[in-house]
Design a protein around this motif. Structure first.
Motif, PDB file in Angstrom:
ATOM      1  N   ASP A  10       0.794  -1.634   0.085  1.00 11.55           N
ATOM      2  CA  ASP A  10       0.347   0.090   0.212  1.00 11.55           C
ATOM      3  C   ASP A  10       0.798   1.182  -0.043  1.00 11.55           C
ATOM      4  OD1 ASP A  10      -2.433  -1.060   0.035  1.00 11.55           O
ATOM      5  OD2 ASP A  10      -2.580  -1.239   2.483  1.00 11.55           O
ATOM      6  N   LEU A  11       1.884   1.355  -0.751  1.00  9.62           N
ATOM      7  CA  LEU A  11       2.940   2.695  -0.236  1.00  9.62           C
ATOM      8  C   LEU A  11       2.431   3.041  -0.953  1.00  9.62           C
ATOM      9  CD1 LEU A  11       5.507   3.195   1.166  1.00  9.62           C
ATOM     10  CD2 LEU A  11       6.912   2.232  -0.471  1.00  9.62           C
ATOM     11  N   ALA A  12       2.457   3.288  -2.145  1.00 12.13           N
ATOM     12  CA  ALA A  12       1.991   4.462  -3.213  1.00 12.13           C
ATOM     13  C   ALA A  12       1.227   4.808  -2.931  1.00 12.13           C
ATOM     14  CB  ALA A  12       1.378   3.609  -4.145  1.00 12.13           C
ATOM     15  N   HIS A  13      -0.163   4.089  -2.067  1.00 12.97           N
ATOM     16  CA  HIS A  13      -1.199   4.868  -1.732  1.00 12.97           C
ATOM     17  C   HIS A  13      -1.253   5.494  -0.718  1.00 12.97           C
ATOM     18  CE1 HIS A  13      -5.734   4.913   0.920  1.00 12.97           C
ATOM     19  NE2 HIS A  13      -5.724   4.737  -0.930  1.00 12.97           N
ATOM     20  N   TYR A  47       0.957 -17.141  -0.691  1.00  8.97           N
ATOM     21  CA  TYR A  47      -0.048 -16.899  -0.781  1.00  8.97           C
ATOM     22  C   TYR A  47      -0.693 -15.177  -0.878  1.00  8.97           C
ATOM     23  CZ  TYR A  47      -5.143 -15.781  -3.005  1.00  8.97           C
ATOM     24  OH  TYR A  47      -6.063 -15.297  -3.663  1.00  8.97           O
ATOM     25  N   GLY A  48       0.397 -15.060   0.733  1.00  8.51           N
ATOM     26  CA  GLY A  48      -0.100 -13.973   0.257  1.00  8.51           C
ATOM     27  C   GLY A  48       1.271 -13.182  -0.396  1.00  8.51           C
ATOM     28  N   LEU A  49       2.241 -13.488  -0.276  1.00  6.72           N
ATOM     29  CA  LEU A  49       3.794 -13.150  -1.296  1.00  6.72           C
ATOM     30  C   LEU A  49       2.864 -13.456  -2.959  1.00  6.72           C
ATOM     31  CD1 LEU A  49       6.394 -15.042  -0.252  1.00  6.72           C
ATOM     32  CD2 LEU A  49       5.892 -12.570   0.043  1.00  6.72           C
ATOM     33  N   PHE A  50       1.977 -13.981  -2.899  1.00  9.45           N
ATOM     34  CA  PHE A  50       1.268 -13.788  -4.706  1.00  9.45           C
ATOM     35  C   PHE A  50       0.534 -12.813  -5.036  1.00  9.45           C
ATOM     36  CE2 PHE A  50      -3.049 -15.418  -6.512  1.00  9.45           C
ATOM     37  CZ  PHE A  50      -2.304 -15.278  -8.186  1.00  9.45           C
ATOM     38  N   LEU A  51      -0.262 -12.384  -3.868  1.00  8.57           N
ATOM     39  CA  LEU A  51      -1.110 -11.442  -3.609  1.00  8.57           C
ATOM     40  C   LEU A  51       0.084 -10.301  -4.097  1.00  8.57           C
ATOM     41  CD1 LEU A  51      -4.256 -12.340  -1.512  1.00  8.57           C
ATOM     42  CD2 LEU A  51      -3.712 -12.963  -3.608  1.00  8.57           C
ATOM     43  N   ALA A  52       0.714  -9.836  -3.233  1.00 12.12           N
ATOM     44  CA  ALA A  52       1.374  -8.878  -3.612  1.00 12.12           C
ATOM     45  C   ALA A  52       2.276  -8.918  -4.868  1.00 12.12           C
ATOM     46  CB  ALA A  52       3.358  -8.609  -2.556  1.00 12.12           C
ATOM     47  N   VAL A  53       2.485  -9.427  -5.832  1.00 14.15           N
ATOM     48  CA  VAL A  53       2.381  -9.338  -7.309  1.00 14.15           C
ATOM     49  C   VAL A  53       1.266  -9.407  -7.826  1.00 14.15           C
ATOM     50  CG1 VAL A  53       3.414 -10.742  -9.216  1.00 14.15           C
ATOM     51  CG2 VAL A  53       4.738 -11.143  -6.508  1.00 14.15           C
ATOM     52  N   GLU A  86      -0.923  -7.667  -7.726  1.00  7.11           N
ATOM     53  CA  GLU A  86      -1.709  -6.170  -7.065  1.00  7.11           C
ATOM     54  C   GLU A  86      -0.970  -5.528  -8.075  1.00  7.11           C
ATOM     55  OE1 GLU A  86      -2.879  -5.048  -3.266  1.00  7.11           O
ATOM     56  OE2 GLU A  86      -3.387  -6.932  -2.496  1.00  7.11           O
ATOM     57  N   ARG A  87       0.033  -5.814  -8.212  1.00  7.23           N
ATOM     58  CA  ARG A  87       1.434  -4.829  -8.270  1.00  7.23           C
ATOM     59  C   ARG A  87       1.168  -4.515  -9.705  1.00  7.23           C
ATOM     60  NH1 ARG A  87       5.374  -6.951  -7.038  1.00  7.23           N
ATOM     61  NH2 ARG A  87       6.682  -7.895  -8.484  1.00  7.23           N
ATOM     62  N   LEU A  88       0.526  -6.455 -10.823  1.00 11.79           N
ATOM     63  CA  LEU A  88       0.435  -6.474 -11.845  1.00 11.79           C
ATOM     64  C   LEU A  88      -1.169  -5.783 -12.375  1.00 11.79           C
ATOM     65  CD1 LEU A  88       2.040  -9.977 -12.542  1.00 11.79           C
ATOM     66  CD2 LEU A  88       2.772  -7.186 -12.853  1.00 11.79           C
ATOM     67  N   ASP A 140      -7.154  -1.773  -6.902  1.00 11.31           N
ATOM     68  CA  ASP A 140      -8.145  -0.866  -6.941  1.00 11.31           C
ATOM     69  C   ASP A 140      -9.533  -0.977  -6.883  1.00 11.31           C
ATOM     70  OD1 ASP A 140      -6.394   0.536  -6.946  1.00 11.31           O
ATOM     71  OD2 ASP A 140      -6.324   1.449  -9.121  1.00 11.31           O
ATOM     72  N   ARG A 141     -10.097  -2.067  -7.263  1.00  9.08           N
ATOM     73  CA  ARG A 141     -11.717  -2.191  -6.959  1.00  9.08           C
ATOM     74  C   ARG A 141     -11.939  -2.830  -5.592  1.00  9.08           C
ATOM     75  NH1 ARG A 141     -13.230  -5.292 -12.506  1.00  9.08           N
ATOM     76  NH2 ARG A 141     -15.134  -5.523 -11.005  1.00  9.08           N
ATOM     77  N   GLN A 142     -12.674  -2.398  -4.743  1.00 13.11           N
ATOM     78  CA  GLN A 142     -12.564  -3.096  -3.526  1.00 13.11           C
ATOM     79  C   GLN A 142     -13.422  -4.609  -3.675  1.00 13.11           C
ATOM     80  OE1 GLN A 142     -10.372  -1.664  -1.403  1.00 13.11           O
ATOM     81  NE2 GLN A 142     -11.530  -2.008   0.249  1.00 13.11           N
ATOM     82  N   LEU A 143     -14.193  -5.052  -3.520  1.00 15.93           N
ATOM     83  CA  LEU A 143     -14.573  -5.847  -3.829  1.00 15.93           C
ATOM     84  C   LEU A 143     -14.040  -7.412  -4.607  1.00 15.93           C
ATOM     85  CD1 LEU A 143     -18.751  -5.170  -4.757  1.00 15.93           C
ATOM     86  CD2 LEU A 143     -17.331  -5.111  -2.308  1.00 15.93           C
TER      87      LEU A 143
END
Length: 299
Positions: free
Chosen positions: A77-80, A132-138, A140-142, A148-151
């Motif tokens: 979330d750094l950029a946000h 899985y958490g690390l996969f999500l980081a990648v 979300e970056r891609l 950005d879409r909450q749901l």
């Protein structure tokens, strides 16, 4: 320079944890979640349940996993945060990304060692959640849509919580404490509904402050409130097939539903502001405490 800075790292991490992880909240939640899930799973077999050394290994592992994920979120979330939360530790330099990654590596080694000493299956299940958490980081970056879409973001990210629940339940199965059956899935669904009620409650409001990421922005306040209330009702519905055989006393934890009922009524009547978080927090605490006590007293 390095020798001077190195001793400061634990203190910087400690300040980060106290501010961004708040052990009195997150650690308490993690421990209570494990006690509820394990206690209920064992009690459903008709066996008296008491916490054991393995229970506390699971509790410590889940709390450390939640801290791992919180550290990961801070980096994602750094950029946000640079725009909307400029006082966050990573933005201000109170902690660095390298220090967080180092702490995450230590956590990974620690929880792997804790669990591998008891069961390779438990260690692998926990590593799957962290992975899985690390996969999500990648991801979300891609993917801007996932980020950005909450749901959509919730649908993609929530499974990491499910994987932590599977770790607790699966480690009990691997240890021979319980045998897996359909009740495990219902128990995990119960915990999911309890957590998601709180998650939706904290992101449901009549107004959206600048930079806020709310479900009510996408759904509208009333529909978001309906989902929030429906998740609490779902938790109660999961308890009925699990515990109805224990008679009226076995269903006493269902009375916690009075809190989200009150919260829903108050939110809709107010027409402004956010969801009453005391009611949402109380629902989580009262439900989990009642289920834990039930596991001890009414196997």
């Amino acid at each position: 320079m390095t020798t001077v800075a190195a001793p400061r790292v634990p203190a910087r991490l400690g300040r980060f944890v106290l501010r961004m992880f708040r052990p009195q909240i997150y650690a308490s939640y993690g421990v209570l979640w494990v006690l509820t899930l394990e206690g209920s799973a064992v009690a459903l077999t008709g066996t008296p349940w008491r916490p054991s050394g393995a229970t506390w290994v699971r509790a410590v592992s889940v709390v450390l996993a939640l801290l791992f994920l919180r550290m990961l979120d801070e980096q994602k979330d750094l950029a946000h945060d640079r725009v909307h939360h400029p006082d966050r530790p990573l933005v201000t330099g109170a902690i660095t990304a390298a220090e967080l990654r180092g702490a995450m590596a230590v956590i990974t080694v620690a929880v792997t060692a804790l669990n591998a000493a008891r069961s390779a299956t438990a260690a692998l299940l926990l590593l799957a959640a962290l992975g899985y958490g690390l996969f999500l980081a990648v991801l979300e970056r891609l993917s801007p849509a996932v980020r950005d879409r909450q749901l959509l973001n919730l649908a993609v990210t929530y499974p990491v919580q499910v994987l932590l629940g599977v770790y607790v339940y699966g480690s009990l199965v691997a240890a021979g404490t319980i045998h897996a059956d359909w009740r495990g899935a219902v128990l995990l669904a119960l915990c999911a509904c309890v957590f998601l009620h709180f998650e939706f409650a904290r992101k449901t409001s009549w107004e959206a402050p600048p930079g806020a990421r709310l479900y009510s922005t996408d759904l509208g306040p009333r529909r978001s409130a309906a989902v929030t209330a429906g998740l609490a009702a779902g938790a109660v519905c999961c308890q009925v097939p699990l515990f109805a055989s224990g008679g009226p006393l076995g269903l006493l934890p269902c009375l916690a539903a009075a809190l989200p009922a009150w919260g829903t009524r108050r939110f809709l009547a107010a027409g402004s502001g956010g969801w009453p978080m005391a009611a949402a927090t109380g629902f989580v605490v009262v439900t989990y405490l009642a289920l834990t006590v039930r596991a001890v007293l009414l196997p």
